[in-house]
Motif scaffolding. Structure first.
Motif, PDB file in Angstrom:
ATOM      1  N   VAL A   1       0.862  -1.174   0.000  1.00 17.20           N
ATOM      2  CA  VAL A   1       0.000   0.000   0.000  1.00 17.20           C
ATOM      3  C   VAL A   1       0.908   1.236   0.000  1.00 17.20           C
ATOM      4  N   GLY A   2       0.717   2.107  -0.980  1.00 12.12           N
ATOM      5  CA  GLY A   2       1.562   3.298  -1.099  1.00 12.12           C
ATOM      6  C   GLY A   2       2.761   3.101  -2.004  1.00 12.12           C
ATOM      7  N   LYS A   3       2.686   2.119  -2.892  1.00 14.37           N
ATOM      8  CA  LYS A   3       3.831   1.838  -3.759  1.00 14.37           C
ATOM      9  C   LYS A   3       4.184   3.033  -4.646  1.00 14.37           C
ATOM     10  N   ASN A   4       3.187   3.823  -5.019  1.00 16.80           N
ATOM     11  CA  ASN A   4       3.441   4.949  -5.920  1.00 16.80           C
ATOM     12  C   ASN A   4       4.344   6.018  -5.314  1.00 16.80           C
ATOM     13  N   ILE A   5       4.466   6.047  -3.985  1.00 14.41           N
ATOM     14  CA  ILE A   5       5.366   7.017  -3.345  1.00 14.41           C
ATOM     15  C   ILE A   5       6.489   6.335  -2.572  1.00 14.41           C
ATOM     16  N   LEU A   6       6.573   5.019  -2.676  1.00 18.12           N
ATOM     17  CA  LEU A   6       7.608   4.266  -1.961  1.00 18.12           C
ATOM     18  C   LEU A   6       8.958   4.480  -2.636  1.00 18.12           C
ATOM     19  N   PRO A   7       9.956   5.004  -1.927  1.00 19.32           N
ATOM     20  CA  PRO A   7      11.270   5.232  -2.542  1.00 19.32           C
ATOM     21  C   PRO A   7      11.897   3.928  -3.037  1.00 19.32           C
ATOM     22  N   VAL A   8      12.607   4.027  -4.136  1.00 21.47           N
ATOM     23  CA  VAL A   8      13.252   2.845  -4.720  1.00 21.47           C
ATOM     24  C   VAL A   8      14.168   2.183  -3.704  1.00 21.47           C
ATOM     25  N   GLU A   9      14.908   2.974  -2.949  1.00 21.04           N
ATOM     26  CA  GLU A   9      15.866   2.410  -1.989  1.00 21.04           C
ATOM     27  C   GLU A   9      15.160   1.544  -0.948  1.00 21.04           C
ATOM     28  N   ILE A  10      14.039   2.042  -0.404  1.00 26.67           N
ATOM     29  CA  ILE A  10      13.316   1.266   0.608  1.00 26.67           C
ATOM     30  C   ILE A  10      12.682   0.034  -0.028  1.00 26.67           C
ATOM     31  N   TYR A  11      12.151   0.173  -1.232  1.00 32.73           N
ATOM     32  CA  TYR A  11      11.569  -0.983  -1.922  1.00 32.73           C
ATOM     33  C   TYR A  11      12.623  -2.076  -2.117  1.00 32.73           C
ATOM     34  N   GLU A  12      13.828  -1.696  -2.523  1.00 30.20           N
ATOM     35  CA  GLU A  12      14.889  -2.680  -2.712  1.00 30.20           C
ATOM     36  C   GLU A  12      15.286  -3.337  -1.396  1.00 30.20           C
ATOM     37  N   GLN A  13      15.296  -2.567  -0.319  1.00 29.21           N
ATOM     38  CA  GLN A  13      15.617  -3.138   0.988  1.00 29.21           C
ATOM     39  C   GLN A  13      14.582  -4.174   1.411  1.00 29.21           C
ATOM     40  N   ILE A  14      13.311  -3.884   1.121  1.00 31.98           N
ATOM     41  CA  ILE A  14      12.233  -4.817   1.463  1.00 31.98           C
ATOM     42  C   ILE A  14      12.331  -6.080   0.621  1.00 31.98           C
ATOM     43  N   THR A  15      12.509  -5.926  -0.684  1.00 28.01           N
ATOM     44  CA  THR A  15      12.562  -7.113  -1.551  1.00 28.01           C
ATOM     45  C   THR A  15      13.819  -7.944  -1.287  1.00 28.01           C
ATOM     46  N   ASP A  16      14.900  -7.312  -0.874  1.00 26.74           N
ATOM     47  CA  ASP A  16      16.099  -8.072  -0.488  1.00 26.74           C
ATOM     48  C   ASP A  16      15.819  -8.935   0.743  1.00 26.74           C
ATOM     49  N   ALA A  17      14.948  -8.428   1.641  1.00 27.04           N
ATOM     50  CA  ALA A  17      14.653  -9.170   2.867  1.00 27.04           C
ATOM     51  C   ALA A  17      13.707 -10.342   2.616  1.00 27.04           C
ATOM     52  N   ALA A  18      12.941 -10.274   1.523  1.00 27.76           N
ATOM     53  CA  ALA A  18      12.018 -11.363   1.177  1.00 27.76           C
ATOM     54  C   ALA A  18      12.158 -11.661  -0.314  1.00 27.76           C
ATOM     55  N   PRO A  19      13.292 -12.257  -0.712  1.00 27.06           N
ATOM     56  CA  PRO A  19      13.596 -12.401  -2.145  1.00 27.06           C
ATOM     57  C   PRO A  19      12.664 -13.342  -2.894  1.00 27.06           C
ATOM     58  N   ASP A  20      11.984 -14.235  -2.200  1.00 25.36           N
ATOM     59  CA  ASP A  20      11.111 -15.194  -2.877  1.00 25.36           C
ATOM     60  C   ASP A  20       9.645 -14.757  -2.871  1.00 25.36           C
ATOM     61  N   ALA A  21       9.386 -13.589  -2.313  1.00 23.69           N
ATOM     62  CA  ALA A  21       8.005 -13.094  -2.242  1.00 23.69           C
ATOM     63  C   ALA A  21       7.647 -12.343  -3.527  1.00 23.69           C
ATOM     64  N   SER A  22       6.376 -12.398  -3.882  1.00 20.16           N
ATOM     65  CA  SER A  22       5.864 -11.544  -4.959  1.00 20.16           C
ATOM     66  C   SER A  22       5.119 -10.388  -4.297  1.00 20.16           C
ATOM     67  N   PHE A  23       5.360  -9.181  -4.803  1.00 24.80           N
ATOM     68  CA  PHE A  23       4.776  -7.974  -4.218  1.00 24.80           C
ATOM     69  C   PHE A  23       3.751  -7.391  -5.187  1.00 24.80           C
ATOM     70  N   GLU A  24       2.550  -7.126  -4.666  1.00 26.35           N
ATOM     71  CA  GLU A  24       1.464  -6.604  -5.489  1.00 26.35           C
ATOM     72  C   GLU A  24       0.967  -5.277  -4.910  1.00 26.35           C
ATOM     73  N   SER A  25       0.765  -4.306  -5.780  1.00 21.45           N
ATOM     74  CA  SER A  25       0.253  -3.011  -5.344  1.00 21.45           C
ATOM     75  C   SER A  25      -1.221  -3.144  -4.982  1.00 21.45           C
ATOM     76  N   ARG A  26      -1.578  -2.809  -3.731  1.00 20.95           N
ATOM     77  CA  ARG A  26      -2.953  -2.982  -3.253  1.00 20.95           C
ATOM     78  C   ARG A  26      -3.396  -1.800  -2.388  1.00 20.95           C
ATOM     79  N   ASP A  27      -3.289  -0.599  -2.927  1.00 21.61           N
ATOM     80  CA  ASP A  27      -3.756   0.584  -2.188  1.00 21.61           C
ATOM     81  C   ASP A  27      -5.221   0.456  -1.789  1.00 21.61           C
ATOM     82  N   ASP A  28      -5.996  -0.271  -2.605  1.00 19.68           N
ATOM     83  CA  ASP A  28      -7.431  -0.364  -2.347  1.00 19.68           C
ATOM     84  C   ASP A  28      -7.750  -0.979  -0.996  1.00 19.68           C
TER      85      ASP A  28
END
Length: 367
Positions: A96-123
């Motif tokens: 939620v809030g992917k449209n304003i999520l900084p690239v650096e923080i997004y990369e840190q999150i995906t590095d912590a869960a490399p096998d997860a798929s992330f879906e934008s769900r602001d709704d």
């Protein structure tokens, strides 16, 4: 989160658009002392974790109901531990809030869960935020009362020769005296600057015959108001006065017709129908298309989805709080905006801002 099969949910806001995370935490970051994002992470049945700028984190620990509040300055230490329950396996995480999520923080999150798929769900959060409780509306009603006081005083105080910055100072000082926070930057536009949809107040001095647009946004308990008026300075042309008076009549005609079940598009249609006999449709139509043409939702953020425009096709629901605005541009000496916040009810509409609807049509014309 669970009903839609998500193993985790990441809710991100920054200190300027704090609504998504503040809705969960009841904390709004202070953006003067540091740039402070607010990240809420929910993994399975674990307790949520909040990550903020570390200076903000001290106060947030006392205000949030969530026990685990941390500074965000140690991502490669904290994030692997937070995401440990889903690390190393295929999982699904809503963002939620992917449209304003900084690239650096997004990369840190995906590095912590490399096998997860992330879906934008602001709704997931927006569906909750768009319908306000009575407690939320009560806060917004108080913010509207304060804004009406501010705008009423502006009619008495704003004069030729004042600068745009001084007009902003009038608004903000009254709101602070009445115990309000400031929801967003105060917009003051005068004369040729009224050509723009937004403008930072400057040292430009107000001149005779100017439109002076004041779009002010006080907040109470983090919940905002977005009321605004346009003043017409002495020395204006008759056609300027006529256009502004017509605008107030249009708002008084259109707003009482708002109710649950009508389409958002119908607000645009109603405004256009009222303006056409006065020859003002060409000053309205180009500015009412696309995002926020005739308004938007209001709540923890001054501007929230959904937007109201000529392209909006959703139905209004009871509990929505909406800023209804009329913008006319391309007039002699610029343009104007009138904006009123309302709450949609089961059987009609409840205006939260009352000044524009209760005053004479020419109350903002200074002579």
């Amino acid at each position: 989160m669970k009903s839609e099969g998500y193993d985790g949910l990441v809710i991100y806001s920054d200190e300027y658009r704090s609504g998504h995370s503040s809705y969960v935490t009841n904390y709004r970051p202070l953006n003067v002392i540091e740039e402070s994002p607010q990240l809420v992470i929910m993994i399975g049945d674990r307790q949520p974790v909040v990550l903020l700028g570390r200076l903000n984190a001290y106060a947030a620990r006392d205000i949030c109901w969530i026990d685990d509040v941390r500074g965000i300055h140690r991502p490669y230490e904290d994030l692997p531990e937070i995401f440990a329950p889903i690390a190393g396996r295929r999982s699904k995480v809503g963002l939620v809030g992917k449209n304003i999520l900084p690239v650096e923080i997004y990369e840190q999150i995906t590095d912590a869960a490399p096998d997860a798929s992330f879906e934008s769900r602001d709704d997931i959060v927006l569906d909750l935020r768009k319908i306000k409780s009575e407690a939320e509306i009560a806060l917004m009603a108080r913010a509207a009362e304060i804004n009406d006081e501010v705008l009423k005083e502006a009619v008495k105080s704003v004069r030729v020769g004042m600068t745009e910055i001084q007009v902003a100072g009038v608004a903000e000082s009254i709101a602070r005296r009445l115990n309000a926070d400031i929801g967003s930057a105060t917009v003051v536009m005068s004369g040729p600057n009224t050509r723009y949809p937004a403008w930072r107040a400057t040292e430009r001095k107000i001149e005779p015959g100017d439109f002076v647009m004041l779009d002010f946004n006080p907040a109470v308990g983090h919940y905002c108001n977005d009321g605004g008026i346009t003043l017409l300075m002495p020395g204006a042309e008759p056609e300027q006065e006529h256009a502004l008076v017509v605008g107030h009549r249009v708002m008084k005609k259109v707003i009482p017709g708002i109710r649950a079940g009508i389409t958002a598009r119908s607000i645009f249609d109603a405004m256009l129908a009222e303006l056409e006999p006065h020859g003002l449709s060409d000053n309205f139509t180009p500015y009412a298309k696309g995002m926020r043409g005739v308004g938007h939702a209001v709540g923890l953020d001054v501007v929230e989805p959904p937007n109201l425009s000529s392209d909006s096709d959703f139905e209004l629901e009871a509990g929505m709080t909406l800023a209804i605005k009329l913008d006319l541009h391309g007039l002699k000496q610029g343009g104007y905006r009138i904006e009123v916040v309302v709450a949609v009810t089961e059987d009609g509409v409840r205006p939260l801002n009352k000044l524009v609807l209760e005053q004479p049509d020419d109350f903002a014309v200074l002579r």
